[in-house]
Design an enzyme around this catalytic site. Structure first.
Site, PDB file in Angstrom:
ATOM      1  N   ASN A 276       0.873  -1.173   0.000  1.00 45.95           N
ATOM      2  CA  ASN A 276       0.000   0.000   0.000  1.00 45.95           C
ATOM      3  C   ASN A 276       0.909   1.221   0.000  1.00 45.95           C
ATOM      4  OD1 ASN A 276      -1.793   2.061   0.436  1.00 45.95           O
ATOM      5  ND2 ASN A 276      -2.719   1.193   2.275  1.00 45.95           N
TER       6      ASN A 276
ATOM      7  N   ASP B  88      -9.692   0.797  -4.847  1.00 48.61           N
ATOM      8  CA  ASP B  88     -10.613   1.312  -3.830  1.00 48.61           C
ATOM      9  C   ASP B  88     -11.936   1.761  -4.428  1.00 48.61           C
ATOM     10  OD1 ASP B  88      -9.301   0.941  -1.473  1.00 48.61           O
ATOM     11  OD2 ASP B  88      -9.006   3.060  -1.025  1.00 48.61           O
TER      12      ASP B  88
ATOM     13  N   LEU C  70     -14.706   4.962   9.197  1.00 49.96           N
ATOM     14  CA  LEU C  70     -14.320   6.221   9.832  1.00 49.96           C
ATOM     15  C   LEU C  70     -12.878   6.137  10.304  1.00 49.96           C
ATOM     16  CD1 LEU C  70     -17.524   6.591  12.074  1.00 49.96           C
ATOM     17  CD2 LEU C  70     -17.187   7.442   9.734  1.00 49.96           C
ATOM     18  N   GLY C  71     -12.011   6.875   9.642  1.00 51.14           N
ATOM     19  CA  GLY C  71     -10.616   6.975  10.049  1.00 51.14           C
ATOM     20  C   GLY C  71     -10.197   8.413   9.862  1.00 51.14           C
TER      21      GLY C  71
ATOM     22  N   GLY D 156      -9.560   9.610   7.092  1.00 51.59           N
ATOM     23  CA  GLY D 156     -10.542   9.844   6.041  1.00 51.59           C
ATOM     24  C   GLY D 156     -11.765   9.013   6.379  1.00 51.59           C
TER      25      GLY D 156
ATOM     26  N   ASP E  12      -6.771  14.677  15.559  1.00 49.52           N
ATOM     27  CA  ASP E  12      -6.890  13.393  16.255  1.00 49.52           C
ATOM     28  C   ASP E  12      -8.229  13.288  16.976  1.00 49.52           C
ATOM     29  OD1 ASP E  12      -6.607  11.098  17.829  1.00 49.52           O
ATOM     30  OD2 ASP E  12      -4.464  11.437  18.125  1.00 49.52           O
TER      31      ASP E  12
ATOM     32  N   ARG F 268      -9.129  11.184  19.083  1.00 45.64           N
ATOM     33  CA  ARG F 268      -8.977  10.818  20.499  1.00 45.64           C
ATOM     34  C   ARG F 268      -8.978  12.059  21.387  1.00 45.64           C
ATOM     35  NH1 ARG F 268      -4.034   6.825  19.167  1.00 45.64           N
ATOM     36  NH2 ARG F 268      -3.630   8.659  17.866  1.00 45.64           N
TER      37      ARG F 268
ATOM     38  N   GLY G 222     -14.230   4.387  13.734  1.00 42.73           N
ATOM     39  CA  GLY G 222     -15.431   3.545  13.812  1.00 42.73           C
ATOM     40  C   GLY G 222     -15.273   2.368  14.754  1.00 42.73           C
ATOM     41  N   GLU G 223     -14.054   1.813  14.831  1.00 46.30           N
ATOM     42  CA  GLU G 223     -13.810   0.635  15.671  1.00 46.30           C
ATOM     43  C   GLU G 223     -13.516   0.991  17.123  1.00 46.30           C
ATOM     44  OE1 GLU G 223     -10.697  -1.711  13.823  1.00 46.30           O
ATOM     45  OE2 GLU G 223     -11.586  -1.346  11.851  1.00 46.30           O
TER      46      GLU G 223
END
EC number: 2.7.2.1
Length: 400
Positions: free
Chosen positions: A10, A150, A211-212, A214, A285, A287, A335-336
């Site tokens: 990648n 993708d 969800l990351g 991006g 971020d 978080r 998301g996770e």
């Protein structure tokens, strides 16, 4: 069943993620990340046999040096593993309309990836470097390189989903339309949701949320994508780490005409200085946003806008489900792991029958999958994504 080891690459603009995966059982033998390309601190980190290792690549190193290191240092220590490689799978961000599924790399495929560079100017050139270096480094696998796009999963979208309300000639002559992204992830979690629900994929209706840094949402009806939130480029749609997502296009004219910003400055603003970073003016971020939601106005502002936009997309995509929604699925780094994002988003969708279960929601983090809603609620799931496995499986299948 004999093993089918695949090297998955990648290549980003300034990094290269790699893994050797057994496509038959998903076992990861080696994984790593080379990063900070073209900078003095260019380096590579990798995991093998449960141990973590790290090395400098040399000032200014890039994809070529990273692949040389993978071949001549990491794989040289594992000759048996290297000898068992059967294929190389490449993640490709944009395949335009030309590629509707994964393909073995040929000169024609390379040209198609080049033709899509205007839609992915940072990613596609890096992918082409990765392919060229892989062909050089593994001449014995020259006809075993596979491109996994993708955009491919989204090629089933109907015209009403992918067309913009612009002069039709812009689509016909220049390919300006919605393409989407994260298709490999949306496809993987759709497959996994079908297994969890004990349904054939072709009968599955889900809304998947990747969800990351991006992020995108995809409407999956009868196992196929019928709409997705990213557009011509990955700038459209949700609030992201540094990307604005949806906005009034006239803002661009205002920034240019009234505020004197150049096109390049506006591009940088929308892609690198907006999203969570723009709303907090501190960080991209999530978080930070989650940890400080109750105490800092900037974090609350960013979280509220993020979840408002996400809930709007999920709600609107229920209109495309033909009267039956089997589940909403959360995946990707946010998301996770971001239980608060999931809770605040689903709380806005009570009209659709969603009711979060707090304990289940907190349990489904850090790589754990599970149901996060009450038994009496419409179903929402967390499913960790595994794009590398999809790439490995496609590469193994096409080169068998």
């Amino acid at each position: 069943m004999s093993s089918k080891l695949v090297l998955v690459l990648n290549c980003g603009s300034s990094s290269l993620k790699f893994a050797i995966i057994d496509a038959t059982n998903g076992e990861e033998h080696i994984s790593g990340l080379a990063e900070c390309f073209h900078l003095p601190e260019a380096r590579i980190k990798w995991k093998v046999d449960g141990g973590k290792q790290e090395a400098a690549l040399g000032a200014g190193a890039a994809h070529s040096e990273a692949l040389n290191f993978i071949v001549n240092t990491i794989l040289a220590q594992k000759p048996a593993l290297s000898a068992q490689l059967t294929a190389i799978g490449h993640r490709i961000v944009h395949g335009g309309e030309k590629f509707t599924s994964s393909v073995i790399v040929t000169d024609d495929v390379i040209q198609g990836i080049k033709d899509s560079i205007p839609f992915a100017p940072l990613h596609n050139p890096a992918h082409l470097i990765g392919i060229a270096e892989a062909l050089k480094s593994f001449p014995n696998l020259a006809d075993k390189n596979v491109a996994v796009f993708d955009t491919a999963f989204h090629q089933t979208m109907p015209e009403e989903s992918y067309l913009y309300a612009l002069p039709y000639s812009l689509y016909k002559d220049h390919g300006i339309r919605r393409y989407g992204a994260h298709g490999t992830s949306h496809f993987y979690v759709s497959q996994e949701a079908a297994k969890i629900l004990n349904k054939p994929l072709e009968e599955l209706n889900v809304i998947t949320c990747h969800l990351g840094n991006g992020g995108s949402v995809t409407a999956v009806r009868n196992g196929k994508c019928v709409d997705t939130s990213m557009g011509l480029t990955p700038l459209e749609g949700l609030v992201m780490g540094t990307r604005s997502g949806d906005l009034d296009p006239a803002i661009i004219f205002h920034l240019h005409d009234a505020m004197g910003m150049s096109v390049d400055q506006i591009n940088t603003l929308l892609t690198k200085e907006s999203g969570l970073l723009g709303l907090t003016e501190v960080t991209s971020d999530c978080r930070y946003v989650e940890d400080n939601y109750a105490t800092k106005a900037d974090a609350k502002r960013a979280m509220d806008v993020f979840c408002h936009r996400l809930a709007k997309y999920i709600g609107s995509y229920t209109a495309l489900m033909d009267g039956r929604l089997d589940a909403v699925v959360f995946t990707g780094g946010i998301g996770e792991n971001a239980a608060m994002v999931r809770e605040l988003t689903l709380d806005k969708l009570g009209l659709l029958g969603f009711e979060i279960d707090h304990e289940r929601n907190m349990a489904a983090r850090f790589g754990k999958s599970g149901t996060i809603t009450k038994d009496s609620s419409r179903l929402a799931l967390v499913i960790p994504t595994n794009e590398e496995l999809v790439i490995a499986q496609d590469a193994a299948r096409l080169t068998a």
